[in-house]
Scaffold this active site. Structure first.
Site, PDB file in Angstrom:
ATOM      1  N   HIS A 140     -19.132  10.589  -0.906  1.00 41.79           N
ATOM      2  CA  HIS A 140     -18.671   9.235  -0.583  1.00 41.79           C
ATOM      3  C   HIS A 140     -19.062   8.730   0.824  1.00 41.79           C
ATOM      4  CE1 HIS A 140     -15.620  10.721   2.216  1.00 41.79           C
ATOM      5  NE2 HIS A 140     -15.609  11.768   1.422  1.00 41.79           N
ATOM      6  N   ASP A 141     -19.295   7.438   0.904  1.00 44.27           N
ATOM      7  CA  ASP A 141     -19.478   6.722   2.180  1.00 44.27           C
ATOM      8  C   ASP A 141     -20.703   7.162   2.981  1.00 44.27           C
ATOM      9  OD1 ASP A 141     -17.050   5.034   2.048  1.00 44.27           O
ATOM     10  OD2 ASP A 141     -16.025   6.973   2.086  1.00 44.27           O
TER      11      ASP A 141
END
Ligand code: UDP
Length: 218
Positions: A140-141
């Site tokens: 994620h991210d």
């Protein structure tokens, strides 16, 4: 007139990605031949049952739209060929395997090759001509630049930024960053196979080992 599809590079990378490209078209319900392009060829040959030819021959084929996946690990060559294709009005093609998983809010620019068992989780942005080889993941991210290459089994954890042309070797593990302080792999950096990267890596250097350290040029 049908669209024409091709894989640029008929060496290791290209021959491994051809089956991924085939299953990509089947998944989309598109029936088309896929060619290999390789500039080492002077005549039209056959590679793993696919027609193979150099770029000049490919360019001369009379098709309306051409889609090309650049399957060459060297990112500088991918950039050079991208510019050539765009100049000739040929589209960059992206392929992914049936076993590739892409989760939520993922933006991936054109020309990506997502190999079998690759997982891209959520809220991720990836630039042009990304190569994620077998079993790699992006958590994620993360923000990944243009022409970034992952060898097989790269573990790219959350909140990591990877700049253009970085190369991450087989089985490397990169420690997750935080939203306010992402771990950054600088432009053109090389992470050696099996490296355990615990902190940001400056642009242009090579890091190896556990914990990963800069390999000084002798
Ligand atoms: N190649 C090409 N045009 C170029 C540069 C490279 O067709 O401008 C081809 C080259 O002939 C070779 C392949 O790309 O067949 C690159 O293969 P290599 O074994 O170096 O790397 P990999 O397949 O692992 O990316």
């Amino acid at each position: 007139m049908n669209n024409l599809y091709a894989i640029y590079g008929a060496s290791g990378c290209g021959r491994s990605l051809m089956p991924v490209a085939r299953e990509h078209l089947v998944r989309l319900g598109i029936q088309a031949e896929i060619y290999f392009i390789d500039d080492a060829l002077t005549t039209i040959e056959e590679v793993n049952t696919h027609k193979a030819m150099n770029y000049t021959h490919f360019k001369a084929l009379p098709h309306e739209q051409k889609y090309v996946l650049i399957a060459i690990a060297n990112s500088r060559i991918r950039e050079k060929i991208t510019n050539q294709l765009l100049n000739d009005d040929i589209n960059l093609w992206s392929v992914r395997s049936n076993t590739t998983i892409v989760m939520d809010d993922v933006q991936i620019a054109s020309g990506a090759a997502l190999s079998p068992f690759v997982t891209i989780t959520s809220n991720i942005k990836i630039g042009k001509c990304f190569h994620a080889n077998l079993y790699s993941y992006v958590e994620h991210d993360c923000v990944i630049g243009d022409y970034v290459t992952f060898a097989p089994g790269v573990k790219c954890n959350g909140n990591i930024h990877i700049e253009d042309h970085a190369y991450i070797g087989t089985g490397a593990v990169i420690k997750q960053g935080t939203p306010d302080k992402p771990l950054v792999i600088g432009k053109g950096a090389i992470v050696g196979m099996g490296a355990v990267v615990t902190k940001s890596v400056p642009a242009g250097v090579t890091v190896v080992g556990n914990p990963a350290k800069i390999l000084e040029k002798k």
